[in-house]
Design a protein around this motif. Structure first.
Motif, PDB file in Angstrom:
ATOM      1  N   ALA A 283       0.857  -1.245  -0.104  1.00 48.31           N
ATOM      2  CA  ALA A 283       0.042   0.125  -0.021  1.00 48.31           C
ATOM      3  C   ALA A 283       0.777   1.173  -0.067  1.00 48.31           C
ATOM      4  O   ALA A 283       0.476   2.341  -0.544  1.00 48.31           O
ATOM      5  CB  ALA A 283      -0.857   0.124   1.242  1.00 48.31           C
ATOM      6  N   ARG A 284       2.047   1.196   0.751  1.00 48.17           N
ATOM      7  CA  ARG A 284       3.007   2.358   0.701  1.00 48.17           C
ATOM      8  C   ARG A 284       3.294   2.408  -0.673  1.00 48.17           C
ATOM      9  O   ARG A 284       3.440   3.770  -1.021  1.00 48.17           O
ATOM     10  CB  ARG A 284       3.900   2.118   1.787  1.00 48.17           C
ATOM     11  N   ALA A 285       3.773   1.367  -1.417  1.00 44.82           N
ATOM     12  CA  ALA A 285       4.361   1.557  -2.680  1.00 44.82           C
ATOM     13  C   ALA A 285       3.228   2.149  -3.814  1.00 44.82           C
ATOM     14  O   ALA A 285       3.802   2.891  -4.501  1.00 44.82           O
ATOM     15  CB  ALA A 285       4.728   0.030  -3.033  1.00 44.82           C
ATOM     16  N   ALA A 286       2.199   1.666  -3.363  1.00 39.07           N
ATOM     17  CA  ALA A 286       1.024   2.157  -4.416  1.00 39.07           C
ATOM     18  C   ALA A 286       0.800   3.696  -4.338  1.00 39.07           C
ATOM     19  O   ALA A 286       0.822   4.502  -5.021  1.00 39.07           O
ATOM     20  CB  ALA A 286      -0.257   1.444  -3.946  1.00 39.07           C
ATOM     21  N   TYR A 287       0.936   4.345  -2.945  1.00 46.45           N
ATOM     22  CA  TYR A 287       0.806   5.699  -2.871  1.00 46.45           C
ATOM     23  C   TYR A 287       1.953   6.322  -3.414  1.00 46.45           C
ATOM     24  O   TYR A 287       1.577   7.352  -4.156  1.00 46.45           O
ATOM     25  CB  TYR A 287       0.917   5.699  -1.366  1.00 46.45           C
ATOM     26  N   ARG A 288       3.261   5.797  -3.051  1.00 45.86           N
ATOM     27  CA  ARG A 288       4.244   6.579  -3.566  1.00 45.86           C
ATOM     28  C   ARG A 288       4.535   6.535  -5.223  1.00 45.86           C
ATOM     29  O   ARG A 288       4.848   7.394  -5.864  1.00 45.86           O
ATOM     30  CB  ARG A 288       5.634   5.877  -3.062  1.00 45.86           C
ATOM     31  N   MET A 289       4.338   5.457  -5.748  1.00 41.15           N
ATOM     32  CA  MET A 289       4.130   5.189  -7.284  1.00 41.15           C
ATOM     33  C   MET A 289       3.287   6.178  -7.847  1.00 41.15           C
ATOM     34  O   MET A 289       3.525   6.734  -8.598  1.00 41.15           O
ATOM     35  CB  MET A 289       4.101   3.957  -7.747  1.00 41.15           C
ATOM     36  N   ASN A 290       1.843   6.268  -7.331  1.00 39.45           N
ATOM     37  CA  ASN A 290       0.997   7.155  -7.710  1.00 39.45           C
ATOM     38  C   ASN A 290       1.470   8.563  -7.524  1.00 39.45           C
ATOM     39  O   ASN A 290       1.082   9.486  -8.400  1.00 39.45           O
ATOM     40  CB  ASN A 290      -0.463   6.931  -6.957  1.00 39.45           C
ATOM     41  N   GLN A 291       2.029   8.868  -6.595  1.00 37.39           N
ATOM     42  CA  GLN A 291       2.580  10.338  -6.251  1.00 37.39           C
ATOM     43  C   GLN A 291       3.406  10.763  -7.266  1.00 37.39           C
ATOM     44  O   GLN A 291       3.684  11.764  -7.733  1.00 37.39           O
ATOM     45  CB  GLN A 291       3.242  10.430  -4.838  1.00 37.39           C
ATOM     46  N   GLU A 292       4.308   9.863  -7.706  1.00 37.89           N
ATOM     47  CA  GLU A 292       5.243   9.928  -8.897  1.00 37.89           C
ATOM     48  C   GLU A 292       4.645  10.087 -10.197  1.00 37.89           C
ATOM     49  O   GLU A 292       5.157   9.979 -11.223  1.00 37.89           O
ATOM     50  CB  GLU A 292       6.352   8.925  -8.571  1.00 37.89           C
ATOM     51  N   GLY A 293       3.273   9.813 -10.268  1.00 38.25           N
ATOM     52  CA  GLY A 293       2.704   9.979 -11.755  1.00 38.25           C
ATOM     53  C   GLY A 293       2.205   8.853 -12.330  1.00 38.25           C
ATOM     54  O   GLY A 293       1.692   8.631 -13.397  1.00 38.25           O
ATOM     55  N   GLN A 294       2.697   7.615 -11.719  1.00 41.40           N
ATOM     56  CA  GLN A 294       2.468   6.257 -12.341  1.00 41.40           C
ATOM     57  C   GLN A 294       1.038   5.847 -12.074  1.00 41.40           C
ATOM     58  O   GLN A 294       0.370   6.257 -11.078  1.00 41.40           O
ATOM     59  CB  GLN A 294       3.429   5.074 -11.523  1.00 41.40           C
ATOM     60  N   LYS A 295       0.293   4.965 -13.022  1.00 39.24           N
ATOM     61  CA  LYS A 295      -0.976   4.718 -12.977  1.00 39.24           C
ATOM     62  C   LYS A 295      -1.121   3.192 -13.589  1.00 39.24           C
ATOM     63  O   LYS A 295      -0.266   2.819 -14.321  1.00 39.24           O
ATOM     64  CB  LYS A 295      -1.893   5.530 -13.457  1.00 39.24           C
ATOM     65  N   GLY A 296      -2.568   2.578 -13.262  1.00 38.47           N
ATOM     66  CA  GLY A 296      -2.425   1.560 -13.792  1.00 38.47           C
ATOM     67  C   GLY A 296      -2.157   0.177 -13.051  1.00 38.47           C
ATOM     68  O   GLY A 296      -2.059   0.451 -11.742  1.00 38.47           O
ATOM     69  N   CYS A 297      -2.460  -1.405 -13.499  1.00 35.06           N
ATOM     70  CA  CYS A 297      -2.222  -2.169 -12.683  1.00 35.06           C
ATOM     71  C   CYS A 297      -0.934  -2.852 -12.383  1.00 35.06           C
ATOM     72  O   CYS A 297      -0.363  -2.834 -13.529  1.00 35.06           O
ATOM     73  CB  CYS A 297      -3.288  -3.406 -12.964  1.00 35.06           C
ATOM     74  N   LYS A 298      -0.379  -3.114 -11.278  1.00 32.60           N
ATOM     75  CA  LYS A 298       0.754  -3.636 -11.217  1.00 32.60           C
ATOM     76  C   LYS A 298       0.750  -4.827 -10.432  1.00 32.60           C
ATOM     77  O   LYS A 298      -0.313  -5.271  -9.686  1.00 32.60           O
ATOM     78  CB  LYS A 298       1.697  -2.568 -10.277  1.00 32.60           C
ATOM     79  N   THR A 299       1.811  -5.740 -10.487  1.00 35.68           N
ATOM     80  CA  THR A 299       2.084  -6.552  -9.565  1.00 35.68           C
ATOM     81  C   THR A 299       3.418  -6.487  -8.648  1.00 35.68           C
ATOM     82  O   THR A 299       3.951  -5.680  -8.839  1.00 35.68           O
ATOM     83  CB  THR A 299       1.894  -8.039 -10.251  1.00 35.68           C
ATOM     84  N   VAL A 300       3.466  -7.643  -7.708  1.00 33.74           N
ATOM     85  CA  VAL A 300       4.911  -7.365  -7.118  1.00 33.74           C
ATOM     86  C   VAL A 300       5.992  -7.476  -7.965  1.00 33.74           C
ATOM     87  O   VAL A 300       7.103  -7.013  -7.600  1.00 33.74           O
ATOM     88  CB  VAL A 300       5.063  -8.543  -5.960  1.00 33.74           C
ATOM     89  N   PHE A 301       5.957  -8.051  -9.292  1.00 29.48           N
ATOM     90  CA  PHE A 301       6.977  -7.905 -10.113  1.00 29.48           C
ATOM     91  C   PHE A 301       7.406  -6.591 -10.620  1.00 29.48           C
ATOM     92  O   PHE A 301       8.477  -6.106 -10.862  1.00 29.48           O
ATOM     93  CB  PHE A 301       6.733  -8.897 -11.535  1.00 29.48           C
ATOM     94  N   ASP A 302       6.183  -5.682 -10.704  1.00 28.97           N
ATOM     95  CA  ASP A 302       6.650  -4.253 -11.035  1.00 28.97           C
ATOM     96  C   ASP A 302       6.806  -3.503 -10.209  1.00 28.97           C
ATOM     97  O   ASP A 302       6.933  -2.126 -10.683  1.00 28.97           O
ATOM     98  CB  ASP A 302       4.990  -3.980 -11.704  1.00 28.97           C
ATOM     99  N   VAL A 303       6.958  -3.727  -9.101  1.00 27.12           N
ATOM    100  CA  VAL A 303       7.292  -2.646  -7.799  1.00 27.12           C
ATOM    101  C   VAL A 303       8.592  -2.578  -7.299  1.00 27.12           C
ATOM    102  O   VAL A 303       9.151  -3.837  -6.800  1.00 27.12           O
ATOM    103  CB  VAL A 303       6.315  -2.939  -6.813  1.00 27.12           C
ATOM    104  N   ALA A 304       9.582  -1.767  -7.679  1.00 28.30           N
ATOM    105  CA  ALA A 304      10.814  -1.680  -7.132  1.00 28.30           C
ATOM    106  C   ALA A 304      10.819  -1.878  -5.636  1.00 28.30           C
ATOM    107  O   ALA A 304      10.021  -0.857  -5.121  1.00 28.30           O
ATOM    108  CB  ALA A 304      11.673  -0.232  -7.536  1.00 28.30           C
ATOM    109  N   PRO A 305      11.673  -2.455  -5.114  1.00 32.01           N
ATOM    110  CA  PRO A 305      11.582  -2.996  -3.617  1.00 32.01           C
ATOM    111  C   PRO A 305      11.600  -1.728  -2.619  1.00 32.01           C
ATOM    112  O   PRO A 305      10.915  -1.686  -1.690  1.00 32.01           O
ATOM    113  CB  PRO A 305      12.800  -3.704  -3.413  1.00 32.01           C
ATOM    114  N   ALA A 306      12.522  -0.682  -3.087  1.00 31.06           N
ATOM    115  CA  ALA A 306      12.513   0.470  -2.253  1.00 31.06           C
ATOM    116  C   ALA A 306      11.141   1.153  -2.049  1.00 31.06           C
ATOM    117  O   ALA A 306      11.080   1.824  -0.806  1.00 31.06           O
ATOM    118  CB  ALA A 306      13.473   1.505  -2.876  1.00 31.06           C
TER     119      ALA A 306
END
Lengths: 328, 328
Positions: B290-313
């Motif tokens: 959920a933290r990742a979803a929030y941050r990625m969205n804050q950076e302007g990303q959108k769409g569906c992701k899985t664990v494979f698409d999320v940089a660990p940091a």
């Protein structure tokens, strides 16, 4: 089209990278750069060429990712930032304390020149770091343990060989089973250095050397051995060659943590490696990250990255849909 | 400012998410949405409110990430795409065969509305998938093994309880030690279903029920038990409650592979989990994403992701410099 790989430095790691590239059909090895006379370096890949390191810049448009296979003490701090001006680069820089400085150096040239540089790739730092990080993000209330071995420590083997009267030697780092078991049971033990690992040395002494003195010097050597329970075996050069010429390694990253409104539930996350060849496994990790460096750069990314910054999918030759179908 | 979390569905998983949010100081639980009468739902977090699921849209500007805690059979296929129009969402959709379809559905609404949706988060799918993927990218020439347990299978426990004469019951899936050991030794065995796992059932029968018939029905039940060696124990309701009311689980993901110019070296990568509470661990993974979803969205990303698409940091509350310094 294949991802074109260059290797700088053809020791155990460079040879490992060469083997790993062979196992990845979407990549091809184009060039090996060496500080030795190129004519004296025989590589395994028939379709690749050996060049002097001074010729690397000239190859900048013929290579997608340059993999730096030098040492962390003196080679990589200079080479990785330098070659990041001409190439996407990946290295296995493993001096933990100096990573922030190395990151800044590589980030500067890689960013200025529009390249991606991924540093500190391998298994520790590398896969072990990733597992520490994932486990910490999941179990925020917990305790980390890293055990290394059973495996050959190059640094400790070198230290033995510097002792007077020692002709050759090899040192194994071995995790203590009782400590591992206590951690796995969620007992969260506080472990001293001595309680976590033992050291076992196989030593070839020169003829007539004072074995008792050698054994004593090893066992009391500051930093390397004095804080460990160390066993010393004197063996012949033949036996050392026959039984101890491999470079196995491995280890365990364990996080024990608690969840629940009142921390009532306990969990153990464990990641372990058992490796026949430390350099070949390290190289296999590096080559997967070379694919990531190439792809991230193709997408317009630049600057220094670590394993923490690379989305896992970039490492795989499979595309997103295949990954979701077969591995999710 | 905290990341504001909403929960949809307050069962075991929803309660687990609530506990996990408590363990992450950079997050706060704002609302729990339920299909029940909100007045009948008592949550643990004093600062959060319970609403009807119909009120969710109205809260779209007050919640950064909505965590969907429904079931994969009928809830999530509808809910995740629907709520992705108003929120960044995370779910634990675990019907492996239907992931491609679910991904497409979530991707559509999430992309159209500028949100990030991360699906199939937990441990399998989730952390196990990640470990399969990393290990496959590193050891391209190898073989995968996944073992589950020892742990409670909800589906198998439900199947037992549907048998006539059964009042209550619990089923444990148990990996076969000999199979695990053969895999760890790098023997690359071909294992049948029966050779990998056994099943152990604890059954409370109704008074006067035909125990032999119940045992026979369990052991021969197609898909659920017929391909396994199954043990059935009849116990009292009191004993079931006292000894088997937890929801432990876990398992092992192992990849065995070879490297070297002639595949001469063997390696084992193993990831394992030992969990007191399956839903609380799953929730802890979900909250990190959920933290990742929030941050990625804050950076302007959108769409569906899985664990494979999320940089660990993105999962960690620590910033890049802290991660490099302490965990690399």
């Amino acid at each position: 089209m294949s991802i074109r790989i260059g290797i700088l430095g053809y020791g155990n790691l460079g040879r490992g990278v060469e083997c790993a590239v062979k196992h990845n059909p979407d990549m091809e090895l184009v060039a090996v750069f060496t500080r030795r006379d190129p004519k004296t370096v025989n590589i395994l890949t028939e379709t690749a060429e050996v060049y002097s390191v001074d010729e690397a810049e000239m190859m900048k448009d013929k290579i997608d990712v340059l993999i730096l296979c030098g040492g962390s003490a003196t080679d990589l701090p200079v080479q990785t930032p330098k070659f990041a001006q001409w190439f996407n680069v990946v290295d296995s820089f493993d001096t933990h304390a100096k990573i922030p400085e190395h990151f800044a150096d590589v980030d500067k040239t890689a960013s200025q020149n529009g390249h991606v540089g991924i540093i500190s790739v391998g298994w520790d730092p590398g896969m072990f770091s990733l597992n520490r990080m994932y486990a910490n993000a999941i179990l925020t209330n917990g305790k980390d343990y890293t055990f290394w071995g059973k495996g050959v420590s190059q640094g400790h083997s070198d230290a033995i060989r510097r002792i007077e009267g020692v002709k050759d030697g090899k040192q194994y780092t071995i995790p203590v089973d009782a400590a591992l078991e206590a951690v796995r049971k969620g007992e969260n033990p506080e472990l001293t250095t001595r309680q976590k690992h033992t050291r076992e040395c196989f030593v070839v002494a020169e003829e007539g050397a004072d074995l008792a003195r050698i054994e004593q010097e090893i066992k009391t050597m500051p930093n390397y051995f004095d804080e460990y329970d160390t066993t010393v075996h004197f063996i012949s050069q033949e036996e050392l060659k026959a039984e101890h010429s491999g470079i196995p390694h491995g280890g365990f990253v364990i996080r024990s943590g608690r969840t629940g409104w009142n921390d009532e539930n306990s969990h153990i996350i464990e990641y372990s490696l058992k490796l026949d060849s430390n350099p070949e496994f390290t190289s296999s990790v590096i080559v997967a990250y070379a694919r990531a460096a190439y792809r991230m750069n193709q997408e317009g990314q630049k600057g220094c990255k670590t394993v923490f910054d690379v989305a896992p999918a970039y490492l795989s030759a499979l595309d997103g849909a295949e990954l979701r179908k077969h591995l999710l």
